[in-house]
Design a protein around this motif. Structure first.
Motif, short mmCIF file in Angstrom:
data_model
loop_
_atom_site.label_atom_id
_atom_site.label_comp_id
_atom_site.label_asym_id
_atom_site.label_seq_id
_atom_site.Cartn_x
_atom_site.Cartn_y
_atom_site.Cartn_z
N ASP A 1 0.83 -1.19 0.00
CA ASP A 1 0.00 0.00 0.00
C ASP A 1 0.88 1.25 0.00
O ASP A 1 2.09 1.18 -0.25
CB ASP A 1 -0.97 -0.01 1.18
N HIS B 1 -7.33 2.05 4.95
CA HIS B 1 -6.89 0.74 4.47
C HIS B 1 -7.75 0.28 3.28
O HIS B 1 -7.23 -0.27 2.30
CB HIS B 1 -7.02 -0.30 5.59
N LEU C 1 -1.59 -4.71 3.25
CA LEU C 1 -1.98 -3.54 4.03
C LEU C 1 -1.13 -3.51 5.30
O LEU C 1 -1.08 -4.49 6.04
CB LEU C 1 -3.46 -3.61 4.41
#
Length: 303
Positions: free
Chosen positions: A20, A55, A66
């Motif tokens: 991420d 998230h 994540l």
């Protein structure tokens, strides 16, 4: 789709996995107040719905990993165990919203992060390896109790702190990655990178080694230094090249940001690729498209 069912280490043997981006910048974009020493930990405590939303934004952008909001949670905080468990639970719930498999990485930030004075960009806190291990142990234990897929030992500024983290990791048997933050071709504490990477190269629990929260221009030389010391998969998730001023709590953005030669990073051995501070979902979507075009993403999970 449920969370990823297989170990992340296996996925890295098949191809690249997309991380991420920066959690703090996404929370700020959602209107969250990040003032105070707790930073993202404050939002984790007061607005967990916003952490889950951040998230979720990355999961929907294509991220396959994540990283939890536990980076700056001080294990000495009265509610530390509950907050650390919450951080994993929120990331796991967001993972369920994706249409591809998603792993949850529990962030274990450096000791300097809880000082909230920029110490993670200097290292050498004046603490022994044993004292650093004693600091990290309860946080790692609490995070593992919540059931993440992997630990992210991230933004490590010096080899001594890496040794402390590896000491605690060896007590747990858990998988982890370890990433240094670097500048001028060395760790933030000024140590040579080959020796720093060598500290972790022999650990069977370390599934990937690399760098994060650094200028993109620093990535390739660091990956080459890591590749000279280990055959493990490498990782890279730099920031956008901005420099954090701890006194004013502001970022100084470069006039001419460094490019992201992600193909060169992958050629050098990077298998975990993503972004850190000031890298948002749009950039992760672009990375997902790039990995999909090259056929490099594990199981082509970029839908």
């Amino acid at each position: 789709m449920p969370r990823a069912s297989g170990p992340l280490a296996e996925a890295l043997r098949r191809g690249s996995v997309l991380l991420d981006g920066g959690l703090s910048n996404q929370l700020a974009a959602q209107g969250c107040d990040l003032s105070g020493d707790l930073w993202t930990g404050r939002v984790l405590d007061e607005r967990p719905d916003q952490v889950e939303a951040a998230h979720t934004a990355y999961a929907r952008a294509g991220a396959q990993v994540l990283i939890t909001a536990s980076y700056q949670v001080d294990p000495r905080h009265p509610r530390a165990a509950a907050l650390l468990r919450r951080s994993v639970d929120l990331a796991a719930r967001a993972a369920e919203t994706a249409d591809h498999e998603v792993w949850v990485a529990a962030s274990v930030g450096p000791y300097g992060a809880v000082l909230a004075d920029g110490s993670e960009y200097r290292g050498r806190y004046g603490l022994s390896v044993r004292r650093l291990a004693d600091f990290h142990r309860p946080r790692i234990e609490a995070l593992l109790a919540a059931g993440p897929d992997v630990l992210a030992l991230e933004t490590v500024p010096d080899p001594d702190e890496a040794e402390a983290l590896l000491t605690v990791l060896a007590e747990t048997g858990a998988p982890a990655w370890l990433s240094y933050t670097v500048a001028d071709g060395r760790t933030r504490s000024g140590d040579p990178l080959p020796a720093a990477f060598a500290r972790a190269a022999g650990s069977e629990q370390i599934i990937a080694l690399g760098v994060n929260c650094c200028d993109p221009a620093e990535v390739l030389p660091a990956l080459e230094a890591a590749a000279a010391t280990t055959r493990k998969p490498l990782l890279a998730y730099p920031n956008d090249g901005s420099v954090w001023n701890a006194a004013t709590r502001t970022w100084r953005t470069p006039d001419h940001p460094a490019p992201w030669p992600t193909r060169a990073w992958r050629t050098a051995g990077a298998r975990l690729v993503g972004g850190c501070c000031r890298i948002g979902p749009d950039r992760i979507t672009a990375l997902a498209a790039e990995l999909s075009r090259t056929g490099d993403m594990t199981d082509d999970q970029s839908s």
